[in-house]
Write an enzyme that holds these catalytic residues in place. Structure first.
Site, PDB file in Angstrom:
ATOM      1  CE  LYS A  31       2.850  15.424   4.450  1.00  0.00           C
ATOM      2  NZ  LYS A  31       1.381  15.114   4.496  1.00  0.00           N
ATOM      3  CB  CYS A  55      -0.957  -1.220   6.872  1.00  0.00           C
ATOM      4  SG  CYS A  55      -0.094  -1.353   8.423  1.00  0.00           S
ATOM      5  CD  GLU A  60      -2.815  15.333   2.606  1.00  0.00           C
ATOM      6  OE1 GLU A  60      -2.084  14.694   3.378  1.00  0.00           O
ATOM      7  OE2 GLU A  60      -2.786  15.191   1.366  1.00  0.00           O
ATOM      8  NE  ARG A  61      -6.321  11.331   3.193  1.00  0.00           N
ATOM      9  CZ  ARG A  61      -6.431  10.205   2.489  1.00  0.00           C
ATOM     10  NH1 ARG A  61      -7.613   9.784   2.110  1.00  0.00           N
ATOM     11  NH2 ARG A  61      -5.367   9.517   2.159  1.00  0.00           N
ATOM     12  CG  PHE A  73      -6.134   8.351   6.586  1.00  0.00           C
ATOM     13  CD1 PHE A  73      -7.117   7.747   7.368  1.00  0.00           C
ATOM     14  CD2 PHE A  73      -5.861   7.816   5.330  1.00  0.00           C
ATOM     15  CE1 PHE A  73      -7.808   6.626   6.897  1.00  0.00           C
ATOM     16  CE2 PHE A  73      -6.546   6.703   4.860  1.00  0.00           C
ATOM     17  CZ  PHE A  73      -7.521   6.105   5.646  1.00  0.00           C
ATOM     18  CB  SER A 109      -0.958   4.440  -0.571  1.00  0.00           C
ATOM     19  OG  SER A 109      -0.461   5.599  -1.184  1.00  0.00           O
ATOM     20  CD  GLU A 114      -3.704  -0.878   1.227  1.00  0.00           C
ATOM     21  OE1 GLU A 114      -3.182   0.058   0.585  1.00  0.00           O
ATOM     22  OE2 GLU A 114      -3.347  -1.197   2.379  1.00  0.00           O
TER      23      GLU A 114
HETATM   24  P1  NAD Z   1      -1.162   8.120   1.330  1.00  0.00           P
HETATM   25  O1  NAD Z   1      -0.076   7.456   0.589  1.00  0.00           O
HETATM   26  O2  NAD Z   1      -2.286   8.714   0.594  1.00  0.00           O
HETATM   27  O3  NAD Z   1      -0.553   9.306   2.228  1.00  0.00           O
HETATM   28  C1  NAD Z   1       0.561   9.113   3.057  1.00  0.00           C
HETATM   29  C2  NAD Z   1       1.362  10.405   3.118  1.00  0.00           C
HETATM   30  O4  NAD Z   1       1.837  10.719   1.806  1.00  0.00           O
HETATM   31  C3  NAD Z   1       0.523  11.597   3.576  1.00  0.00           C
HETATM   32  O5  NAD Z   1       1.290  12.353   4.479  1.00  0.00           O
HETATM   33  C4  NAD Z   1       0.229  12.347   2.299  1.00  0.00           C
HETATM   34  O6  NAD Z   1       0.155  13.734   2.486  1.00  0.00           O
HETATM   35  C5  NAD Z   1       1.404  12.014   1.397  1.00  0.00           C
HETATM   36  N1  NAD Z   1       1.024  11.919  -0.025  1.00  0.00           N
HETATM   37  C6  NAD Z   1      -0.168  11.487  -0.535  1.00  0.00           C
HETATM   38  N2  NAD Z   1      -0.125  11.511  -1.877  1.00  0.00           N
HETATM   39  C7  NAD Z   1       1.104  11.943  -2.226  1.00  0.00           C
HETATM   40  C8  NAD Z   1       1.756  12.166  -3.487  1.00  0.00           C
HETATM   41  N3  NAD Z   1       1.128  11.932  -4.628  1.00  0.00           N
HETATM   42  N4  NAD Z   1       3.031  12.611  -3.470  1.00  0.00           N
HETATM   43  C9  NAD Z   1       3.675  12.826  -2.307  1.00  0.00           C
HETATM   44  N5  NAD Z   1       3.091  12.645  -1.090  1.00  0.00           N
HETATM   45  C10 NAD Z   1       1.836  12.208  -1.051  1.00  0.00           C
HETATM   46  O7  NAD Z   1      -1.662   7.072   2.435  1.00  0.00           O
HETATM   47  P2  NAD Z   1      -2.929   7.209   3.373  1.00  0.00           P
HETATM   48  O8  NAD Z   1      -4.163   7.054   2.560  1.00  0.00           O
HETATM   49  O9  NAD Z   1      -2.800   8.416   4.244  1.00  0.00           O
HETATM   50  O10 NAD Z   1      -2.721   5.940   4.310  1.00  0.00           O
HETATM   51  C11 NAD Z   1      -3.198   4.667   4.010  1.00  0.00           C
HETATM   52  C12 NAD Z   1      -2.122   3.827   3.370  1.00  0.00           C
HETATM   53  O11 NAD Z   1      -1.009   3.700   4.247  1.00  0.00           O
HETATM   54  C13 NAD Z   1      -2.581   2.408   3.086  1.00  0.00           C
HETATM   55  O12 NAD Z   1      -2.093   2.013   1.847  1.00  0.00           O
HETATM   56  C14 NAD Z   1      -1.942   1.599   4.209  1.00  0.00           C
HETATM   57  O13 NAD Z   1      -1.739   0.244   3.911  1.00  0.00           O
HETATM   58  C15 NAD Z   1      -0.658   2.330   4.378  1.00  0.00           C
HETATM   59  N6  NAD Z   1      -0.085   2.089   5.701  1.00  0.00           N
HETATM   60  C16 NAD Z   1       0.975   1.260   5.773  1.00  0.00           C
HETATM   61  C17 NAD Z   1       1.521   0.967   7.012  1.00  0.00           C
HETATM   62  C18 NAD Z   1       2.681   0.026   7.126  1.00  0.00           C
HETATM   63  O14 NAD Z   1       3.206  -0.086   8.204  1.00  0.00           O
HETATM   64  N7  NAD Z   1       3.097  -0.645   6.083  1.00  0.00           N
HETATM   65  C19 NAD Z   1       0.988   1.542   8.173  1.00  0.00           C
HETATM   66  C20 NAD Z   1      -0.096   2.405   8.049  1.00  0.00           C
HETATM   67  C21 NAD Z   1      -0.617   2.681   6.790  1.00  0.00           C
END
Ligand code: NAD
Length: 503
Positions: free
Chosen positions: A180, A288, A183-184, A156, A233, A386
């Site tokens: 994909k 991140c 969703e937020r 998101f 994450s 984090e």
């Molecule tokens: P998230 O992991 O909640 O969601 C990321 C994606 O995974 C979304 O598309 C979501 O629909 C899907 N998802 C969520 N829960 C899931 C599950 N249980 N099973 C399968 N798919 C699932 O992450 P977020 O809250 O949207 O984003 C923030 C996180 O992303 C932070 O931890 C941040 O550090 C990380 N991030 C990392 C980078 C990098 O380059 N390393 C860049 C941006 C964000």
């Protein structure tokens, strides 16, 4: 798509060039984090939707992969022009669905466009290699090929930039692509789909499947998908990497972070402090690359904490759409609760709360104030987990080696910054610190399109990183050809003869 306040948006899957309409999906609300209002409902797609997207992508792939690379690049040049034309609209869409301020949102769109510019060079980037005479009369030549149908799953916090980390490269390399989005924050991705169609991308080369966990697992398990790029994450990244690999896919999974900013006693504090403030509290700490722990070396600590406290408490809390807002809302109320929980834990574990942002400073929306925790030590949760909110923890150490040791005690390895004018200290730090994105007097070592986004340790799962040449390699595979010719070159007449006779 024109933005009007109070307007709601329709979120639809894009399958083979068609925006699908309601097929009885459950939905997840999308909020404007600045007001808390629902602005859209994201359909939670399932296996059948992923099947449809893969079918459309598979149908588009043969013709697209055989389209000359320069023609593919030309479509990206048109896409780049459209992104420039709609720059402000895209920026405002990011602000609307994510909450970040216009400057950050504009920065995100700009970084994304830079990847499109990089991918416009695909005719050069896809070049293979040759070595002549690997044996007598034998030459070796490598060729790069697209993989087929590939997918990306995005978070998101950068709803426009993170999809653009991979889609231009994957598409220019000749793959068919399924996105994909989070969703937020599904709106920016949708707009990118509209602009790609306007740029002339053939139907089915770019598809969108909205949703959450079920859509993700369906992608990971689908036999028609060759490769998956994930950003999100840490626990989900690990799941995606393991589950995708178990289903035979090439996976890159960019994960969470806990980044240190090390401040040496000789740091130029007048310039370092605004930079640290922006790293820790910009985008409400939802980056991140956010600096989350300030490691103060030696006697700089008291002065540093005083200055940071002063500057943070002067930040203007407000909606990203308003000029001058410096601290914008977090993504959701539930996320705000989680961040507050971390501040509670820090206080219980003995940290000094210098600035307390737990009470919402504004009635509407998902705002928090800036929080500054001092005397944080290694064992505390706020030192190691984090938080992803506007919370900065200060750890006090006596030497650079201790600062590096603290940093290396993290399970993450996304980024680390150092503030100093001492080149020898910088070199020592660079050689010993375990992080993949380094900043010298820079609190957010922003990813550049032509370099890999280089997280290490638990901040990355896989082999080839996103963007740069790694990105090109991730979305292509090689064929290596050994060639030898068996007959003598002969005369012009003898070369002509077989062609004339059709032999
Ligand atoms: P998230 O992991 O909640 O969601 C990321 C994606 O995974 C979304 O598309 C979501 O629909 C899907 N998802 C969520 N829960 C899931 C599950 N249980 N099973 C399968 N798919 C699932 O992450 P977020 O809250 O949207 O984003 C923030 C996180 O992303 C932070 O931890 C941040 O550090 C990380 N991030 C990392 C980078 C990098 O380059 N390393 C860049 C941006 C964000």
């Amino acid at each position: 798509m024109q933005l009007e306040s109070g307007k709601s948006f329709e979120v639809r899957n894009l399958i083979g060039g068609t925006w699908e309409t309601g097929n009885g999906h459950e939905t997840e609300p999308v909020y404007d984090p600045a007001t808390g209002e629902t602005i859209a409902e994201t359909p939670l797609s399932g296996r059948a939707d992923v099947d449809l997207a893969v079918g459309a992508a598979e149908a588009a792939f043969p013709a697209w992969s055989k389209t000359p690379v320069m023609e593919r690049a030309r479509i990206l040049f048109r896409f780049k022009a459209l992104l420039e034309e709609h720059f402000e609209e895209l920026r405002d869409l990011v602000t609307l669905e994510n909450g970040k301020d216009k400057k950050d949102a504009g920065g995100e769109v700009r970084r994304g466009i830079e990847v499109v510019e990089f991918a416009c060079g695909m005719p050069t980037l896809m070049m293979g290699e040759t070595v002549r005479d690997v044996a007598r009369g034998v030459d070796n030549i490598s060729y790069r090929y697209p993989l087929g149908v590939v997918a990306a799953i995005t978070p998101f916090n950068f709803p426009c930039m993170v999809p653009l980390w991979t889609l231009p490269v994957a598409i220019a390399a000749g793959n068919a692509y399924i996105l994909k989005p989070s969703e937020r924050t599904p709106l920016s991705a949708q707009r990118l789909g509209e602009l790609l169609a306007e740029a002339g991308l053939p139907d089915g080369v770019f598809n969108i499947v909205h949703g959450g966990r079920e859509a993700v697992d369906s992608i990971l398990e689908h036999p028609g998908i060759e490769a998956v790029s994930f950003v999100g994450s840490q626990p989900v990244a690990e799941h995606v990497y393991r589950h995708g690999a178990a289903h035979g896919k090439r996976v890159q999974a960019l994960a969470g972070a806990k980044n240190s900013m090390i401040v040496m006693p000789d740091a130029v504090l007048e310039k370092a402090v605004p930079n640290i403030i922006s790293s820790a509290y910009g985008n409400a700490g939802e980056r991140c690359l956010a600096g989350s722990v300030l490691v103060a070396v030696g006697d700089v600590a008291d002065e540093l904490v005083r200055r940071i406290g002063e500057a943070a408490s002067a930040m203007k809390v407000g909606p990203g759409s308003e000029e001058g807002s410096e601290l914008t809302p977090v993504i959701r109320d539930s996320h705000r609760e989680k961040v507050r929980g971390y501040v509670d834990a820090g206080e219980e574990e003995g940290a000094t709360v210098v600035l307390d942002g737990r009470e919402p400073p504004l009635e509407e929306g998902f705002f928090m104030g800036p929080t500054l925790l001092d005397n944080v030590t290694d064992g505390m949760r706020v030192a190691r987990e984090e938080i992803f909110g506007p919370v900065l923890s200060v750890v006090r150490v006596d030497s650079l080696d201790e600062a590096v040791e603290f940093t290396n005690g993290s399970s993450f390895g996304n980024a680390c910054s150092i503030y100093t004018e001492n080149g020898a200290a910088v070199r020592h730090w660079r050689e010993n610190v375990q992080a993949g994105m380094l900043g010298v007097n820079i609190g957010v070592a922003a990813p550049m399109a032509f370099f890999p986004f280089n997280g290490i340790k638990n901040s990355f799962y896989g082999d080839l990183h996103a963007t740069g040449k790694d990105g090109v390699r991730f979305f292509t595979e090689n064929k290596v050809e050994a060639v030898r010719w068996l007959s003598e070159p002969g005369t012009v007449e003898s070369i002509k003869r077989p062609m004339e006779t059709g032999a």
